[in-house]
Write an enzyme that holds these catalytic residues in place. Structure first.
Site, PDB file in Angstrom:
ATOM      1  N   LYS A  60       0.856  -1.193   0.000  1.00 17.74           N
ATOM      2  CA  LYS A  60       0.000   0.000   0.000  1.00 17.74           C
ATOM      3  C   LYS A  60       0.891   1.242   0.000  1.00 17.74           C
ATOM      4  CE  LYS A  60      -3.813   2.117   2.645  1.00 17.74           C
ATOM      5  NZ  LYS A  60      -4.649   2.011   3.861  1.00 17.74           N
ATOM      6  N   SER A  82      -9.597   1.867   3.174  1.00 13.94           N
ATOM      7  CA  SER A  82      -8.794   2.638   2.252  1.00 13.94           C
ATOM      8  C   SER A  82      -7.769   1.804   1.482  1.00 13.94           C
ATOM      9  CB  SER A  82      -8.050   3.733   3.032  1.00 13.94           C
ATOM     10  OG  SER A  82      -7.142   3.150   3.958  1.00 13.94           O
ATOM     11  N   SER A 141      -9.569  -0.404   7.430  1.00 14.72           N
ATOM     12  CA  SER A 141      -9.079  -0.348   6.049  1.00 14.72           C
ATOM     13  C   SER A 141      -8.370  -1.591   5.534  1.00 14.72           C
ATOM     14  CB  SER A 141      -8.151   0.841   5.872  1.00 14.72           C
ATOM     15  OG  SER A 141      -8.920   2.003   5.756  1.00 14.72           O
TER      16      SER A 141
HETATM   17  N1  GLN Z   1     -12.731   4.246   6.559  1.00  9.64           N
HETATM   18  C1  GLN Z   1     -12.129   4.693   7.779  1.00  9.64           C
HETATM   19  C2  GLN Z   1     -11.766   6.150   7.660  1.00  9.64           C
HETATM   20  O1  GLN Z   1     -12.070   6.718   6.686  1.00  9.64           O
HETATM   21  C3  GLN Z   1     -10.937   3.866   8.112  1.00  9.64           C
HETATM   22  C4  GLN Z   1      -9.760   4.212   7.326  1.00  9.64           C
HETATM   23  C5  GLN Z   1      -8.601   3.364   7.666  1.00  9.64           C
HETATM   24  O2  GLN Z   1      -8.736   2.341   8.337  1.00  9.64           O
HETATM   25  N2  GLN Z   1      -7.439   3.803   7.229  1.00  9.64           N
HETATM   26  O3  GLN Z   1     -11.187   6.723   8.528  1.00  9.64           O
END
Ligand code: GLN
Length: 507
Positions: free
Chosen positions: A78, A153, A177
């Site tokens: 990532k 994400s 995420s």
């Molecule tokens: N979807 C969550 C957010 O927008 C988690 C994001 C993540 O785990 N990096 O914060």
């Protein structure tokens, strides 16, 4: 080319000289160049680095040397983990041309174990999002249905594994995420305990919630990757000095546990085995007890997801696990608490992107203040700006107690909920996400609806406990559904064992 390599298959094909690591990497690049046009998982390919690493592995094979555990295994990272000499964007325009001078510890450990890094994969900008639509470099499409999001994400990490463009990948999980995109793409994703894997070289979003973890096709592969990246790192003071068990050996243990080594009054002096098991690392005798909390099966849960997850829990019962109701009464406050803590920490972490130190700098500004302003205005996307504003507000004098401090108190209550539940059970089973993958564009204009995609995942980040998502079924439309399994702090071994037994039974 076959797309379904597991780590063991790739490594043994290389060890038995059925294929060279170099040829395997070329096969994966060929597949990426063909498939990724439509999916959009890869942001940067690291062909020189991959070739050099594959040659090292092939040399070991030629010399008959013992091969490390991930020898020649093609992986992707990532793009929030820094890689020396290899562009790292965090999905943001502000880091468009950022070439880091060092490697993230987790990446370095993968390469030391022989893995071949194919490239960097797409994600929501600074890992903020649940659909990968917040990337400055365009969205990723779900390989299972290209009209839908892969989740976020870490959407690129999930999609790359699902489309056979990498055998395993690394993602980061601040509020779900890793687990949510794993669920959406039909692959395995593991968020370890806070402190289990070093965050050194992970571009910070919310430091007390950020975790690095693996995506893979199987639970065994996820265990193998965790094995190589876990453990204390002197470069991250929050990485824990807790011994890393042999996850592969633990994986094969039966779900019904033998009498505890501490049985019959030897070290517990009259304390029944069950109570001894209530300490964080306790082993109980008897069947593994799986907690099920009604708070995770409420009104927002789609019927088909519920049915698949309930069937999975029944399957675990048929394997000899004991299903025990537990209460996690503060769950309803998790989303608001998470979005205060996460945005507060993000607003502080993102202060460093000012056009002086990293990446993008606005041109033509006449004063320093103007340069800061124009750089941040032009470099950050909408969602990142929204979060910086929310977080700055929550931390500002006069509001700090009402928002930030309150959210931290809620966080403690949520952690206590889990502590109480884990006195009665060994793991907790739940859905990973309330819905299967949604359509591209469906929630992008409604941040609150997007935030609710994390309703079942943020709790584990707030409490710091491990959680895995393992595929457990499909909807009528053929969209994957994930079963989530939480465990006690540092008890990834048991989480993996239950997930592995389930995966095998499901076939
Ligand atoms: N979807 C969550 C957010 O927008 C988690 C994001 C993540 O785990 N990096 O914060």
């Amino acid at each position: 080319m076959r797309a379904e390599w597991t780590i063991d298959e790739a490594r043994s094909a290389i060890a038995q000289r059925q294929i060279t690591a170099a040829a395997l990497a070329e096969e994966f690049y060929a597949r990426i160049k063909k498939e990724d046009v439509e999916i959009g998982a890869f942001l940067t390919l690291s062909e020189d680095r991959a070739r050099a690493q594959a040659e090292r592995v092939d040399k070991m094979v030629a010399e008959g040397k013992p091969l490390p555990p991930l020898a020649g295994v093609p992986v992707a990272i990532k793009d929030v983990m820094v890689t020396r000499g290899l562009r790292t964007t965090a999905g943001s325009k502000i880091l468009e041309n950022f070439v880091p001078p060092y490697d993230c510890t987790a990446v370095a450990r993968l390469e030391t174990a022989g893995a071949v890094v194919l490239g960097k994969v797409n994600c929501d900008e600074f890992a903020m999002g649940s659909s990968t639509e917040n990337s400055a470099y365009g969205p990723v499409r779900n390989p299972r249905d290209k009209t839908r999001v892969p989740g976020g994400s870490s959407g690129g990490s999930a999609a790359a594994v699902a489309a056979g463009m990498a055998v395993a990948t690394l993602g980061s999980d601040t509020g779900g995420s890793i687990r949510q995109p794993a669920s959406f793409c039909g692959v395995v994703g593991l968020k370890p305990t806070y402190g289990r894997v070093s965050r050194y070289g992970l571009i910070a979003f919310a430091s007390s919630l950020d975790h690095i973890g693996p995506f893979a096709r199987t639970v065994r592969d996820a265990a193998l990757v965790l094995q190589t990246i876990a453990g204390r790192d002197p470069m991250d003071s929050t990485s824990a000095d807790v011994p890393v068990p042999d996850y592969l050996a633990e994986l094969e243990k039966p779900l019904k546990e033998g009498p505890s080594p501490c049985g019959a009054g030897e070290c517990g002096a009259g304390v029944p085995a069950r109570e001894q098991s209530q300490t964080s690392q306790g082993t109980s005798s008897g069947p593994i007890r799986i907690g099920v909390a009604k708070e995770y099966f409420g009104s927002g849960l789609e019927a088909e997801v519920r049915a698949a997850v309930e069937a999975a829990i029944q399957k675990l019962a048929s394997l000899g696990c004991e299903i025990v109701p537990v209460a996690l009464p503060h769950t309803e406050y998790a989303i608001p608490a998470y979005y205060i803590v996460a945005t507060a920490e993000a607003s502080a972490n993102l202060a460093r992107y000012d056009g002086v130190r990293y990446g993008f700098r606005a041109r033509g500004a006449r004063t320093l203040a103007e340069m800061y302003r124009e750089t941040r205005d032009g470099g950050f996307g909408m969602e990142v700006k929204r979060r910086i504003m929310l977080g700055t507000y929550a931390l500002s004098a006069g509001y700090y107690d009402a928002y930030y401090l309150k959210a931290q108190k809620v966080r403690t209550l949520l952690t206590r909920d889990f502590d109480e539940a884990f006195k009665k059970v060994d793991v907790i089973a739940a859905p990973t996400a309330p819905t299967p993958a949604f359509k591209l564009g469906e929630k992008i204009d409604d941040p609150l609806a997007m935030y609710l995609a994390d309703i079942y995942t943020v709790t584990a980040n707030l409490a710091g406990i491990p959680g895995i998502s393992v595929p457990c079924g499909e909807t009528r439309e053929g969209l994957p559904v994930g079963l989530q399994i939480f465990g006690r702090h540092f008890d990834e071994a048991r989480v993996l064992r239950v997930a592995h037994a389930y995966e095998r039974a499901r076939g």
